[in-house]
Design a protein around this motif. Structure first.
Motif, PDB file in Angstrom:
ATOM      1  N   ILE A   1      35.331  14.131  29.362  1.00 56.97           N
ATOM      2  CA  ILE A   1      33.955  13.249  28.523  1.00 56.97           C
ATOM      3  C   ILE A   1      32.554  13.127  29.491  1.00 56.97           C
TER       4      ILE A   1
ATOM      5  N   LEU B   1      25.036  17.120  27.006  1.00 52.05           N
ATOM      6  CA  LEU B   1      24.532  16.128  25.680  1.00 52.05           C
ATOM      7  C   LEU B   1      23.497  15.224  26.752  1.00 52.05           C
TER       8      LEU B   1
ATOM      9  N   ALA C   1      43.415  11.802  33.809  1.00 49.24           N
ATOM     10  CA  ALA C   1      42.898  11.813  34.402  1.00 49.24           C
ATOM     11  C   ALA C   1      41.671  12.590  34.427  1.00 49.24           C
TER      12      ALA C   1
ATOM     13  N   LEU D   1      32.131   6.945  36.127  1.00 54.58           N
ATOM     14  CA  LEU D   1      33.195   7.919  35.082  1.00 54.58           C
ATOM     15  C   LEU D   1      33.437   9.315  36.336  1.00 54.58           C
TER      16      LEU D   1
ATOM     17  N   PRO E   1      40.902  14.091  31.131  1.00 49.22           N
ATOM     18  CA  PRO E   1      39.580  13.521  29.928  1.00 49.22           C
ATOM     19  C   PRO E   1      38.672  13.142  30.368  1.00 49.22           C
ATOM     20  N   VAL E   2      38.537  12.069  32.059  1.00 46.21           N
ATOM     21  CA  VAL E   2      37.830  10.993  31.679  1.00 46.21           C
ATOM     22  C   VAL E   2      36.912  11.876  32.498  1.00 46.21           C
TER      23      VAL E   2
ATOM     24  N   LEU F   1      29.279  14.462  27.945  1.00 43.97           N
ATOM     25  CA  LEU F   1      28.131  13.652  27.963  1.00 43.97           C
ATOM     26  C   LEU F   1      26.677  14.197  29.084  1.00 43.97           C
TER      27      LEU F   1
END
Lengths: 196, 557, 102, 185
Positions: free
Chosen positions: B223, B230, B217, B253, B219-220, B227
Motif C-alpha cells: 500500500i 499515486l 507485513a 509505513l 501488504p503494508v 501511495l
C-alpha cells in the motif's frame, strides 16, 4: 554535562561487552570444532537441552541488554536537553547546501561560525527533500525534514574546524553537501559578524 | 544422473508435471515444487551475480576520491539498483523460494505444496517483477536514483522512473506474500502421519514463522508503494509537507514492512544453520523448543520495532524510548539461538565439511552483525552512527554474512540432494575461506569509516576517509573471486559427475530418506513420523543414521 | 488465486447456516447502521468517533461470525484472525508513540 | 482464503494508519470535510452493501441445500447491488469533482491542509475499495457461471464460499470506511 562524553562512555560500554561476547562465542566455537572433531571423538553424547542453562542464557542477556538500553537512553537525553543560555542558529537545508541564520540577521552558506565556550542550539529544517545534519565531532545528527522544526545542540568547547555532512540521501550531489563548522574566539566571532 | 540404490526410481527431472509436457514447457508450466525451486535457483543466482558486480563497481568507484569510473548520477543509480536487486530479488526470496519450495514439502512428508498452481504463479510474479525492474532502468529520464528506501519527498519529485521500479517491488512483494500463504497452508494441512508441531524440522519451522511475517507485513509495503505511485501521478500530497502531509509517516509505513522484512531475510537462514549444525555434530540440536520459540518470538517482536530506523528523523522522544527498549528485547531470541548452536557442538562428533564451515562463518559474521546492532539500538550511540558506513557494514554482516552465507551453506548442504551430484570439496573450502576473508576485509574498514563519521551513499568523500575506502575495495575483489569460485565449483559438478549418496551427510530428517535427486512423487507411501527430528542417539561409529520415520525414544529437551 | 482454493478436496465442514439466522443478522446490522447514523446527528463532542467505531466493530464481528462462518471455523483460523487484528492494532497504536508526543 | 483476506485487511490497515495519524493532527479539518460528504448517500451505500452481503451468505446456504435456482438469483441480486453501489459512488465522486474537489485541485490546495489530506485519503480509500468491489463482483460472476455449469454444486462449493468471503471482506472494510469518512464530526 557535555553529551559527547556520556555518549562516548555508552559507546565504549556497549562495544566492550559486545567484544567480550563475540570473542567468547568465537573461541568456544572454534575450540569445540577442534576438540570434538570426528577423528578424535567418534561418539557423540546425546544431550538435547538443559533448561537451567537455557533460562540462564535468556535471563543474563536480557539484563545486559537492559543495561545497554539504559546507558544508551541516558546518553541520549543529554542530546535533547539544551541549556537555556544557548545561542540559537537557524539551519536550513536545501539541495545541495546548508544555510545558517544567526541571531541579529547575519546569514552564511556552507560555513557555520560560532564563538568558543558557548552551547549552540541549532533549529533545523529543510526547504525541499529530507536531509540529515551531521556533525560527527559533537555526536549530533538531526534529520532536516521539510515543514518540521527539529533541533540539536552542542557545546562549542574547542577552537577548531569541524566537518558537517548530509546523511540522508538527497539527490545527485548528496556527497558534496558538506559544510564546515568553525569555532573561533569571541573577538574573531564579533569581527566575522560585522564582515559582510 | 542415476540415483544410487537398488531400485532406480525416475528422478523429477525425467518426469514432467503435469504429465505430457515436453522440453521447455515442462519447466514453464510445471507445478512441481522441485522444478519451481530450481527455476528460482537459477534466476536468483543470476540476480545475485548481477548485484555483486554492481556492488563491486561501487567499491571500485570509491577506491579513490572523486569520480573515477562513473559519474555521481550513475553511482546513485547503481547503489539503488544494488539495494533493490539484493533486497527484493535475492535476500528476501533466496532461501524460502529455492530451498523452502524444494524441501519444505519433503521435510513434512508431503508430495507438494498445498497450492501448486499458486506456486507457479508466484514464480511468474517474481520473474515479471524482475523484468519490470530492468525496464524501469531504461525508461524515464535516467536510472532510478532514490536508494532502495524510496524516501519521500525525494522519490516523488525525482524525474527518474521511480513509479515502475516501485511497481516492480510491489509485484515482488505479491510473489513473496503468496509463497508465504502457500507455506502456511502447507504446514497446517499437509504434515504427514505422526508429525506433531514438535516433530517439525527446524528449517520448516523457521519458514513457517517467516511466512507469517511475509503474509502480514508485505501488504503494508504494497500500500505504501501504491501511495508513492499515486503521489507521483496525482500529487495528492499525502506525504507532501506543503499540502499538509507528513513525510515521516511514509517512513513509518516503509519501516513497518522493511524492518520485519529483515527477519523475513534472516529467519530462514537461521533455520538452515539449525539443520546443518546437528547433522555434522552427529548430535541432537540443543534446545529444540527454545529455537522454535525464539523463531516465533523474533517474528512477533521483530514486527514491533520498526521506528528504530528513524531515531534521528525527528520522531518524538517518547517513541524513541519505547522503540529502543523493544529493539533490545529482539536481540535476546537471536542470542538464544546462537548459544544453542554453539552448545549443540559440545561433546558432538564434528565432521568438517563445506556446509558446516559456512554455517560456522554464518554464526561468526551474524554475531558481529547482531552485536553491532546493539550500538545501533541504543538511542545515544545510534545518533552518532546512524546513516553512516557503520550501518551499511552492520546490515551487510547480518544480510550477507547472515542470509547470504546461509544461502551458500544451504547450497552446499542440499546440492547433493537436489542434483544427486557431489561437488569438489577442496575447491569448496578454498572458495568459502576466500569469501569469508574477503568479506571481513571489505566490511571491517567500512565499519571503521562509519565510526570516523563517513555517511552512507556517498559518491565522493573527505580526504580523511581515503585509506579505508581503498582497502575495502580489495575485500570486494576477494568476495567476487570467492563467490565466483564457489559457483564455478558447484556448476563443475555437472561435468565431473561424482554421484552423491541418498544421505551423504548422515541426516535424519525426511529429505534424506528419499533418493537423490528425488523422484517426482517424493514418497512411495505416506511416511509415518515416529520421532523427534534430530535423533542421533543410535548412531555409533558406522551405524546408519536414524531417519525420522524410525522408532526411537521420545525424549526432547 | 481464489480459483486455486476452490480445487481442494471435497468440503469437510458440515455446518449450514439457516436462512432465519442470516435474516436476523442482517436485521441487526441494518438496525446498527440506523443507530450510528442517528447518533452522528447528536453532537457528543469527543464521544462521536469512539461510539461510531464501537458500533462498526460490533457490525463487523457480526459479519465475521455469521456471514463468514467464523463461529464454526477451527481454532487456527480464529487465532490467526485475532493476531492479524492485533497486528493492525499495534501498527495503529504504536504510531501514536510518535505522533501523539511530537 | 482466510490467509489472503488477512493480507487484504493489512493492506487497508496501512491506509487506516495514515487516517489515524492525520486525524490526530487535523481533527477540526477532518470533521469539517466530513460534513461535506453526503450522509444519506453514504448510509444508502452501506445498506446496499450489507444487504448484498446477506444475499451472498444466503446463496451459500441455498447451494449447500441444493436450491440451485434460488442461489443463482441471490448471487445475481448481489452483483446488481455491487453495480448499484458503484453507480452511486460514481455520481458521488462526480459531484465532488464538479465542485472542484479532487486530488491536487485548486480548491484543495488553497484550503486548509487538513481538508486536502482528508479528501486525499477519501479518494484513495474509497477508490481502492471500489476496486475491491469490482474484483468481488468478478469473483461472484465466475461463481455464477460455475453454478450454471455445475462445477459449483452442493458438494463442491468452495469457489462460491471463497468469493463470498471476499465479498464480505469488502463489506467489512466499508463498515469502517463509512463512519470514518461520513460520520466524523
Amino acid at each position: 554535562m557535555n553529551p559527547v562524553k556520556t555518549i562516548d562512555q555508552a559507546f565504549w560500554y556497549i562495544l566492550g561487552v559486545s567484544l567480550v561476547l563475540l570473542v567468547g562465542i568465537t573461541v568456544v566455537m572454534i575450540a569445540f570444532t577442534i576438540i570434538y572433531r570426528r577423528s578424535k571423538h567418534p561418539d557423540s553424547a546425546d544431550i538435547r537441552g538443559n533448561w537451567k542453562l537455557e533460562v540462564l542464557w535468556t535471563v543474563v542477556p536480557t539484563l545486559i541488554a537492559l543495561s545497554m538500553f539504559a546507558v544508551g537512553w541516558s546518553s541520549y537525553t543529554g542530546l535533547r536537553t539544551v541549556p537555556p543560555e544557548a545561542m540559537v542558529v537557524e539551519v536550513t537545508a536545501q539541495q545541495f547546501s546548508w544555510l545558517f541564520d544567526y541571531p541579529g540577521g547575519k546569514e552564511s552558506e556552507g560555513e557555520l561560525v560560532v564563538p568558543v565556550g558557548k552551547p549552540i542550539r541549532l533549529n533545523i529544517t529543510s526547504v525541499d527533500v529530507v536531509h540529515g545534519f551531521y556533525l560527527p565531532a559533537f555526536r549530533i545528527k538531526v534529520d532536516a525534514v521539510p515543514n518540521v522544526k527539529s533541533y540539536g545542540w552542542f557545546l562549542a568547547d574547542k577552537i577548531g574546524v569541524y566537518d558537517i555532512m548530509c546523511t540522508v540521501y538527497c539527490g545527485t550531489d548528496h556527497s558534496h553537501m558538506t559544510a564546515k563548522l568553525r569555532i573561533v574566539s569571541d573577538d574573531e566571532y564579533r569581527q566575522w559578524l560585522q564582515k559582510n | 544422473m542415476d540415483a544410487i540404490g537398488m531400485v532406480k526410481r525416475q528422478s523429477f527431472y525425467e518426469t514432467p508435471s503435469p504429465a505430457g509436457l515436453k522440453g521447455i514447457w515442462a519447466w514453464l508450466l510445471t507445478r512441481d515444487h522441485k522444478r519451481l525451486a530450481l527455476m528460482y535457483l537459477w534466476a536468483i543466482m543470476l540476480w545475485l551475480c548481477i548485484a555483486l558486480l554492481i556492488g563491486l563497481s561501487l567499491r571500485i568507484e570509491l577506491m579513490w576520491p572523486g569520480g573515477t569510473i562513473m559519474k555521481a548520477e550513475t553511482y546513485n543509480a547503481m547503489f539503488t539498483l544494488h539495494g533493490v536487486i539484493m533486497i527484493f530479488l535475492f535476500v528476501i526470496p533466496a532461501i524460502p523460494a529455492v530451498f523452502g519450495n524444494f524441501f519444505l514439502p519433503i521435510q513434512i512428508g508431503a508430495d507438494d505444496v498445498f497450492f501448486p498452481r499458486l506456486n507457479l504463479m508466484s514464480w511468474y510474479l517474481f520473474m515479471f517483477g524482475g523484468g519490470f525492474a530492468i525496464i524501469s532502468l531504461f525508461s524515464g529520464k535516467g536510472f532510478p536514483d532514490t536508494g532502495w528506501t524510496f524516501y519521500v519527498p525525494f522519490s516523488v519529485t525525482t524525474k527518474t522512473n521511480v513509479s515502475l521500479t516501485v511497481t516492480a517491488a510491489f509485484i515482488l512483494g505479491m510473489s513473496s506474500m503468496l509463497t508465504g500463504l502457500n507455506f502456511i497452508t502447507t504446514v497446517h494441512r499437509m504434515r504427514t502421519k505422526g508429525m506433531g508441531w514438535m516433530q517439525i524440522p527446524l528449517f520448516t519451522w523457521s519458514l513457517y514463522a517467516t511466512a507469517w511475517v511475509q503474509l502480514l507485513a508485505t501488504p503494508v509495503i504494497s500500500i505504501t508503494f501504491v501511495l508513492v505511485i499515486l503521489e507521483r501521478f496525482l500529487r495528492i500530497g499525502l506525504f507532501d509537507p506543503a499540502k499538509g502531509g507528513d513525510p515521516l509517516l511514509y517512513q513509518h509505513l516503509f519501516w513497518m514492512y522493511s524492518h520485519p522484512a529483515v527477519y523475513i531475510m534472516v529467519l530462514p537462514g537461521m533455520g538452515v544453520v539449525s539443520e546443518i549444525i546437528p547433522i555434522f555434530s552427529r548430535k541432537s540440536i540443543f534446545g529444540y523448543k527454545a529455537i522454535v520459540y525464539s523463531s516465533l518470538a523474533i517474528a512477533i517482536a521483530g514486527s514491533l520495532v520498526w521506528a528504530h530506523h528513524m531515531f534521528t528523523s525527528g520522531i518524538s522522544d517518547v517513541s524513541i524510548f519505547v522503540f529502543s527498549l523493544l529493539t533490545y528485547l529482539v536481540a535476546i531470541p537471536s542470542a538464544v539461538k546462537v548459544f544453542s548452536w554453539v552448545s549443540t557442538m559440545y561433546k558432538g562428533s564434528i565432521q568438517m565439511t563445506p556446509p558446516l564451515l559456512l554455517a560456522l562463518a554464518f554464526i561468526y559474521l551474524f554475531s558481529v552483525g547482531g552485536l553491532t546492532g546493539l550500538l545501533l539500538g541504543a538511542a545515544g550511540t545510534n545518533v552518532y552512527v546512524h546513516d553512516t558506513q557503520f550501518v551499511v557494514s552492520h546490515f551487510h554482516f547480518t544480510m550477507f554474512g547472515g542470509t547470504g552465507f546461509a544461502f551458500f551453506a544451504a547450497l552446499h548442504f542440499w546440492w547433493p540432494k537436489m542434483f544427486g551430484l557431489m561437488y569438489n570439496m577442496k575447491r569448496a573450502y578454498i572458495a568459502v575461506i576466500l569469501t569469508t576473508i574477503g568479506f571481513i576485509f571489505h566490511f571491517i574498514p567500512m565499519m571503521i569509516l562509519g565510526l570516523m563519521g563517513m555517511p552512507r551513499r556517498y559518491f565522493d568523500y573527505l580526504p580523511q576517509y581515503a585509506t579505508g575506502n581503498f582497502l575495502a575495495g580489495f575485500g570486494g575483489f576477494m568476495i567476487i573471486a570467492g563467490v565466483g569460485l564457489m559457483f564455478t565449483n558447484l556448476l563443475l559438478s555437472f561435468r565431473e559427475k561424482n554421484l552423491a549418496a541418498d544421505d551423504p551427510w548422515g541426516g535424519t530428517t525426511l529429505e534424506w530418506s528419499i533418493p537423490s535427486p528425488p523422484p517426482l512423487h517424493n514418497f512411495v507411501g505416506v511416511p509415518e513420523v515416529k520421532s523427534f527430528p534430530y535423533d542421533f542417539s543410535m548412531v555409533g561409529k558406522d551405524a546408519a543414521p536414524t531417519i525420522q520415520t524410525r522408532e526411537t525414544d521420545e525424549r526432547t529437551s | 488465486m481464489e480459483k486455486e482454493a476452490g480445487t481442494g478436496q471435497p468440503e469437510e465442514r458440515m455446518h449450514v447456516t439457516g436462512y432465519r439466522e442470516l435474516l436476523a443478522i442482517i436485521m441487526a446490522l441494518l438496525a446498527l447502521t440506523g443507530i450510528t447514523v442517528a447518533v452522528s446527528y447528536v453532537h457528543l463532542g469527543f464521544f462521536n468517533v469512539p461510539i461510531a467505531l464501537f458500533v462498526a466493530s460490533i457490525k463487523s464481528s457480526l459479519v465475521l461470525l455469521f456471514f463468514m462462518h467464523l463461529k464454526y471455523e477451527g481454532r487456527a483460523i480464529k487465532i490467526s484472525l485475532l493476531s492479524t487484528i492485533a497486528f493492525l492494532f499495534v501498527m495503529i497504536s504504536f504510531i501514536f508513540w510518535d505522533v501523539a508526543f511530537r | 482464503m482466510w490467509l489472503f483476506l488477512y493480507s487484504e485487511i493489512i493492506l487497508f490497515g496501512g491506509l487506516f494508519v495514515l487516517y489515524a495519524a492525520y486525524f490526530h493532527e487535523y481533527p477540526k479539518n477532518f470533521a469539517e470535510s466530513g460534513r461535506e460528504l453526503n450522509r444519506i448517500i453514504g448510509s444508502l451505500n452501506t445498506v446496499i452493501l450489507l444487504i448484498s452481503s446477506f444475499t451472498v451468505a444466503a446463496s451459500l446456504t441455498a447451494i449447500q441445500r441444493g436450491a440451485k435456482r434460488l442461489a443463482l438469483s441471490l448471487i445475481t441480486f448481489s452483483i446488481l447491488c455491487g453495480a448499484t453501489f458503484l453507480t452511486i459512488k460514481y455520481f458521488e465522486w462526480g459531484k465532488h469533482i464538479r465542485e472542484g474537489v479532487y486530488p491536487n485541485s485548486q480548491v484543495l490546495q488553497n484550503g486548509p491542509p487538513g481538508n486536502n489530506i482528508f479528501f486525499g485519503l477519501y479518494y484513495v480509500i474509497t477508490g481502492l475499495h471500489g476496486l475491491h468491489v469490482i474484483i468481488g463482483m468478478t469473483l461472484l460472476t465466475i461463481s455464477l457461471v460455475f453454478i450454471l455449469t455445475g462445477r459449483v454444486n452442493e458438494r463442491h462449493f468452495s469457489m462460491l464460499e471463497n468469493a463470498g468471503l471476499y465479498w464480505h471482506l469488502v463489506d467489512l472494510i466499508w463498515i469502517f470506511v463509512f463512519p470514518l469518512f461520513y460520520l466524523v464530526l
